[in-house]
Design an enzyme around this catalytic site. Structure first.
Site, short mmCIF file in Angstrom:
data_model
loop_
_atom_site.label_atom_id
_atom_site.label_comp_id
_atom_site.label_asym_id
_atom_site.label_seq_id
_atom_site.Cartn_x
_atom_site.Cartn_y
_atom_site.Cartn_z
N GLU A 1 -52.96 71.56 -12.26
CA GLU A 1 -51.94 71.01 -13.15
C GLU A 1 -51.15 72.18 -13.71
OE1 GLU A 1 -52.95 68.47 -16.40
OE2 GLU A 1 -54.09 67.10 -15.14
N GLU A 51 -50.32 67.66 -27.20
CA GLU A 51 -51.18 68.85 -27.09
C GLU A 51 -51.77 69.26 -28.44
OE1 GLU A 51 -51.53 69.20 -24.13
OE2 GLU A 51 -49.64 68.75 -23.15
#
Length: 262
Positions: free
Chosen positions: A48, A59
């Site tokens: 990724e 995040e």
């Protein structure tokens, strides 16, 4: 195609896939390239490639700080594509997936973005701030360019789980728990019921991510699905060791691979 084949290969061998995440450009493109090489060498099946963004709402603090650090060093989407193109010349089989926010695609130009995905060897995209109901914003170009538009599903998706799982492509990204990315000491999700719904509604491979911090957690979580995704723990290693991080990333990735294969 590379994504499904990778999961099938591991499944046929009685193994689980390992997906690893990195913030592109953190400590420079060359450091990112070397870390990706070491992940692959250590047994990562899918990479990724995180595109840094100024407001990464999905995040936790580790990836937020790495994104800011990367952007402060001048990382751009164009530069990331060039980096991927160079890596693809030597890493032929490992699927590359871009994880990024929708505005980055819009600003770059959707068609131009997917054109470069094809040119540089990107197999899929994960857009965490794009609701399932709005996936058509990019789906047409993704399909035309044969790039998997990878869906995310969470334990709180409830009745939507069957809808999202049934329409998924590439692999289904199963978010382990409520909240943002980041390592967790424990999980409170009822994984049996969560994955029971998923498996009843989809035959596509599923991988679990958000919070897996080490080999033991990876092994435990792997019993529920076809693969595990590890991100923040790797990004943290890079933030600690900078340009010296590749050897540490190799050792950690190797420990994950070993745990999954035991």
């Amino acid at each position: 195609m590379r994504i499904r084949e990778t999961f099938e290969k591991r499944k046929n061998s009685g193994q689980k896939a390992l997906v690893t995440y990195i913030v592109s450009g953190d400590y420079g493109y060359e450091t990112t390239k070397e870390n990706i090489r070491e992940m692959v060498r250590a047994g990562a099946d899918i990479i990724e490639i995180g595109v840094p963004f100024s407001d990464p709402i999905a995040e936790g603090i580790v990836i937020q700080e790495a994104s800011q650090h990367s952007l402060s060093q001048g990382t751009t989407l164009k530069g990331i594509f060039q980096m991927v193109k160079e890596l693809r010349e030597e890493i032929k089989e490992t699927p590359f997936v871009m994880m990024m926010y929708l505005n980055s695609i819009y600003r770059f130009g959707t068609k131009k973005f997917f054109d470069l995905c094809n040119e540089c060897g990107i197999d899929g995209v994960i857009v965490p701030d794009m609701p399932y109901e709005e996936k058509d914003e990019i789906q047409g170009e993704a399909t035309a360019h044969r790039v998997d538009n990878i869906s995310l599903v969470t334990p709180t998706s409830h009745d939507r789980i069957s809808m999202i799982a049934g329409d998924a492509e590439g692999f289904l990204y199963c978010v382990s728990s409520i909240g943002v990315t980041g390592t967790r000491s424990e999980f409170t999700t009822d994984f049996d019921s969560f994955f029971d719904v998923i498996k009843k509604n989809s035959e596509i491979p599923c991988a679990v991510g958000f919070g897996i911090s080490g080999p033991e957690q990876a092994k435990t979580m792997s019993q529920y699905c076809d693969g595990v995704i590890v991100g923040s723990a790797i990004v943290k290693l890079i933030s600690q060791h900078g340009t010296e991080s590749p050897k540490h990333v190799y050792e950690f990735t190797h420990s994950l691979r070993k745990a999954l294969d035991e």
